[in-house]
Motif scaffolding. Structure first.
Motif, PDB file in Angstrom:
ATOM      1  N   GLY A  63       0.781  -1.225   0.000  1.00  0.00           N
ATOM      2  CA  GLY A  63       0.000   0.000   0.000  1.00  0.00           C
ATOM      3  C   GLY A  63       0.808   1.267   0.000  1.00  0.00           C
ATOM      4  N   GLY A  64       2.090   1.204  -0.457  1.00  0.00           N
ATOM      5  CA  GLY A  64       2.897   2.412  -0.509  1.00  0.00           C
ATOM      6  C   GLY A  64       3.049   3.030   0.867  1.00  0.00           C
ATOM      7  N   GLU A  65       2.535   4.220   1.044  1.00  0.00           N
ATOM      8  CA  GLU A  65       2.667   4.919   2.317  1.00  0.00           C
ATOM      9  C   GLU A  65       1.953   4.201   3.455  1.00  0.00           C
ATOM     10  OE1 GLU A  65       0.735   8.711   2.290  1.00  0.00           O
ATOM     11  OE2 GLU A  65      -0.982   7.975   1.113  1.00  0.00           O
ATOM     12  N   HIS A  66       1.041   3.289   3.124  1.00  0.00           N
ATOM     13  CA  HIS A  66       0.322   2.540   4.151  1.00  0.00           C
ATOM     14  C   HIS A  66       0.975   1.190   4.465  1.00  0.00           C
ATOM     15  CE1 HIS A  66      -2.944   5.415   3.903  1.00  0.00           C
ATOM     16  NE2 HIS A  66      -3.027   5.226   2.587  1.00  0.00           N
ATOM     17  N   ARG A  67       2.099   0.879   3.811  1.00  0.00           N
ATOM     18  CA  ARG A  67       2.663  -0.459   3.937  1.00  0.00           C
ATOM     19  C   ARG A  67       2.991  -0.808   5.387  1.00  0.00           C
ATOM     20  NH1 ARG A  67       7.700  -3.084   4.026  1.00  0.00           N
ATOM     21  NH2 ARG A  67       7.662  -5.117   2.988  1.00  0.00           N
ATOM     22  N   ASN A  68       3.675   0.088   6.089  1.00  0.00           N
ATOM     23  CA  ASN A  68       4.091  -0.228   7.454  1.00  0.00           C
ATOM     24  C   ASN A  68       2.914  -0.503   8.370  1.00  0.00           C
ATOM     25  OD1 ASN A  68       6.723   0.052   6.722  1.00  0.00           O
ATOM     26  ND2 ASN A  68       7.175   1.784   8.037  1.00  0.00           N
ATOM     27  N   THR A  69       1.868   0.316   8.278  1.00  0.00           N
ATOM     28  CA  THR A  69       0.741   0.126   9.184  1.00  0.00           C
ATOM     29  C   THR A  69      -0.102  -1.081   8.785  1.00  0.00           C
ATOM     30  OG1 THR A  69      -0.511   1.770   7.900  1.00  0.00           O
ATOM     31  CG2 THR A  69       0.627   2.536   9.885  1.00  0.00           C
ATOM     32  N   GLU A  70      -0.255  -1.330   7.487  1.00  0.00           N
ATOM     33  CA  GLU A  70      -1.031  -2.485   7.048  1.00  0.00           C
ATOM     34  C   GLU A  70      -0.382  -3.799   7.475  1.00  0.00           C
ATOM     35  OE1 GLU A  70      -3.166  -0.691   3.012  1.00  0.00           O
ATOM     36  OE2 GLU A  70      -1.712  -2.325   2.851  1.00  0.00           O
ATOM     37  N   MET A  71       0.937  -3.820   7.513  1.00  0.00           N
ATOM     38  CA  MET A  71       1.631  -5.065   7.842  1.00  0.00           C
ATOM     39  C   MET A  71       2.070  -5.125   9.299  1.00  0.00           C
ATOM     40  SD  MET A  71       3.788  -5.878   4.386  1.00  0.00           S
ATOM     41  CE  MET A  71       3.014  -5.772   2.772  1.00  0.00           C
ATOM     42  N   ALA A  72       1.616  -4.199  10.103  1.00  0.00           N
ATOM     43  CA  ALA A  72       1.945  -4.201  11.532  1.00  0.00           C
ATOM     44  C   ALA A  72       0.855  -4.934  12.308  1.00  0.00           C
ATOM     45  CB  ALA A  72       2.083  -2.773  12.048  1.00  0.00           C
ATOM     46  N   PRO A  73       1.216  -5.971  13.068  1.00  0.00           N
ATOM     47  CA  PRO A  73       0.202  -6.669  13.867  1.00  0.00           C
ATOM     48  C   PRO A  73      -0.278  -5.862  15.069  1.00  0.00           C
ATOM     49  CG  PRO A  73       2.143  -8.058  13.455  1.00  0.00           C
ATOM     50  CD  PRO A  73       2.505  -6.654  13.079  1.00  0.00           C
ATOM     51  N   TYR A  74       0.598  -5.012  15.608  1.00  0.00           N
ATOM     52  CA  TYR A  74       0.275  -4.260  16.814  1.00  0.00           C
ATOM     53  C   TYR A  74       0.711  -2.803  16.630  1.00  0.00           C
ATOM     54  CZ  TYR A  74       0.783  -9.122  18.350  1.00  0.00           C
ATOM     55  OH  TYR A  74       0.717 -10.489  18.444  1.00  0.00           O
ATOM     56  N   ASP A  75       0.062  -1.913  17.368  1.00  0.00           N
ATOM     57  CA  ASP A  75       0.473  -0.510  17.346  1.00  0.00           C
ATOM     58  C   ASP A  75       1.939  -0.386  17.733  1.00  0.00           C
ATOM     59  OD1 ASP A  75      -2.178  -0.034  16.816  1.00  0.00           O
ATOM     60  OD2 ASP A  75      -2.645   0.790  18.798  1.00  0.00           O
ATOM     61  N   HIS A  76       2.628   0.591  17.119  1.00  0.00           N
ATOM     62  CA  HIS A  76       4.050   0.792  17.387  1.00  0.00           C
ATOM     63  C   HIS A  76       4.295   2.287  17.523  1.00  0.00           C
ATOM     64  CE1 HIS A  76       8.407   0.951  16.641  1.00  0.00           C
ATOM     65  NE2 HIS A  76       8.427  -0.318  17.030  1.00  0.00           N
ATOM     66  N   PRO A  77       5.094   2.713  18.506  1.00  0.00           N
ATOM     67  CA  PRO A  77       5.270   4.154  18.728  1.00  0.00           C
ATOM     68  C   PRO A  77       5.864   4.908  17.555  1.00  0.00           C
ATOM     69  CG  PRO A  77       6.830   2.874  20.035  1.00  0.00           C
ATOM     70  CD  PRO A  77       5.829   1.907  19.493  1.00  0.00           C
ATOM     71  N   GLU A  78       6.629   4.225  16.716  1.00  0.00           N
ATOM     72  CA  GLU A  78       7.252   4.902  15.578  1.00  0.00           C
ATOM     73  C   GLU A  78       6.566   4.570  14.255  1.00  0.00           C
ATOM     74  OE1 GLU A  78      11.814   5.195  16.131  1.00  0.00           O
ATOM     75  OE2 GLU A  78      11.155   3.538  17.398  1.00  0.00           O
ATOM     76  N   LEU A  79       5.999   3.389  14.148  1.00  0.00           N
ATOM     77  CA  LEU A  79       5.335   2.999  12.901  1.00  0.00           C
ATOM     78  C   LEU A  79       3.887   3.466  12.838  1.00  0.00           C
ATOM     79  CD1 LEU A  79       6.675  -0.642  12.414  1.00  0.00           C
ATOM     80  CD2 LEU A  79       7.571   1.499  11.470  1.00  0.00           C
ATOM     81  N   GLY A  80       3.244   3.646  13.986  1.00  0.00           N
ATOM     82  CA  GLY A  80       1.879   4.138  14.006  1.00  0.00           C
ATOM     83  C   GLY A  80       0.870   3.080  14.411  1.00  0.00           C
ATOM     84  N   LYS A  81      -0.396   3.380  14.179  1.00  0.00           N
ATOM     85  CA  LYS A  81      -1.486   2.493  14.570  1.00  0.00           C
ATOM     86  C   LYS A  81      -1.580   1.319  13.605  1.00  0.00           C
ATOM     87  CE  LYS A  81      -6.366   2.444  15.860  1.00  0.00           C
ATOM     88  NZ  LYS A  81      -6.024   1.791  17.157  1.00  0.00           N
ATOM     89  N   ALA A  82      -1.585   0.130  14.155  1.00  0.00           N
ATOM     90  CA  ALA A  82      -1.555  -1.084  13.342  1.00  0.00           C
ATOM     91  C   ALA A  82      -2.856  -1.284  12.577  1.00  0.00           C
ATOM     92  CB  ALA A  82      -1.290  -2.287  14.231  1.00  0.00           C
TER      93      ALA A  82
END
Length: 270
Positions: free
Chosen positions: A105-124
């Motif tokens: 998802g381009g700019e959404h890649r990190n959050t889409e592939m994050a299982p849990y919220d992360h302080p630097e990556l954002g809301k999962a």
């Protein structure tokens, strides 16, 4: 500085760095139009690689491999820094399966592939992303192509953040997938997976191939070994593989080199 470098790694597979000639084989096609992603208010393109015998054996059904970062799987023209060569690998192995590439998802890649919220990556958004694969993509593929739809014939493979969300799929959607290729999984971005894996009860036929490059930096290799130890408490040795490639780095070239071994372990083609 080391953590800042690691935080850039999941972004390395987002957009093409330069124009390149297409390298996709004729077996690869882009599915149009993109599919809507319920709950995320986005759309996503799928790329499909068909097995060589698909047209000539109309009564045959095939296993399916779902892979993330579809732009980087088949074609240098759409990849960020070189492609995985999945289509060439399937052809060389003579392995007859469908491969479904789900574009990132381009700019959404990190959050889409994050299982849990992360302080630097954002809301999962990992749960919604996996729900999209399980409830939208898989039914679409099973309805439109001749698949072996059962979990015993269905795999998920991903690298970096894609490896991370594939591990989450093993815990959350073990009723849909039974085979997992976890390439350079970014466990630093979801340390909760260690305890969640220890508490999980995996189906007895789950097969997992873990891989990491020894020169990826930070704690990548160490955490991959640590997760292998957690999984080894649940899965027998013949269903759990690990390879730490001492000189390999965090890139598509390394994952391309590892793919044949992972497929052989997960599916034992031939």
């Amino acid at each position: 500085m080391r953590r800042r470098l690691l935080l850039t790694l999941p972004l390395l597979t987002t957009l093409p760095a330069r124009a390149a000639a297409s390298t996709a084989l004729p077996s690869v096609r882009v599915i149009e139009p993109p599919l809507a992603m319920p709950g995320l208010d986005r759309q996503r393109t799928l790329r499909l690689c068909l097995p060589a015998s698909y047209a000539s054996e109309p009564g045959r059904r095939y296993p399916v491999i779902y892979m993330h970062d579809g732009q980087n799987l088949f074609d240098a023209a759409t990849s960020f820094a070189g492609e995985w060569g999945v289509d060439e690998t399937m052809q060389t192995l003579g392995f007859e399966a469908l491969v479904v590439g789900i574009d990132n998802g381009g700019e959404h890649r990190n959050t889409e592939m994050a299982p849990y919220d992360h302080p630097e990556l954002g809301k999962a958004e990992g749960r919604a992303y996996l729900d999209f694969i399980v409830k939208t993509v898989k039914p679409f593929i099973d309805a439109g192509w001749r698949t072996q739809a059962g979990r015993e014939h269905t795999a998920m493979i991903g690298s970096s953040m894609g490896g991370l969300i594939s591990h989450a799929a093993m815990l959350w959607h073990g009723d849909t997938f039974s085979r997992f290729g976890l390439f350079s999984p970014s466990y630093w971005a979801a340390p909760q997976l260690f305890d969640d894996t220890a508490r999980a009860t995996l189906p007895t036929d789950t097969r997992v191939h873990l891989y990491c490059g020894g020169r990826e930096g930070g704690s990548m290799a160490g955490q991959t070994r640590q997760m292998h130890r957690r999984l080894a408490r649940q899965l027998p040795p013949e269903q759990l593989g690990i390879h730490i490639a001492a000189e390999a780095q965090h890139n598509e070239a390394a994952w391309r080199a590892e793919l044949p071994a992972a497929l052989k372990f997960l599916f034992r083609p031939g």
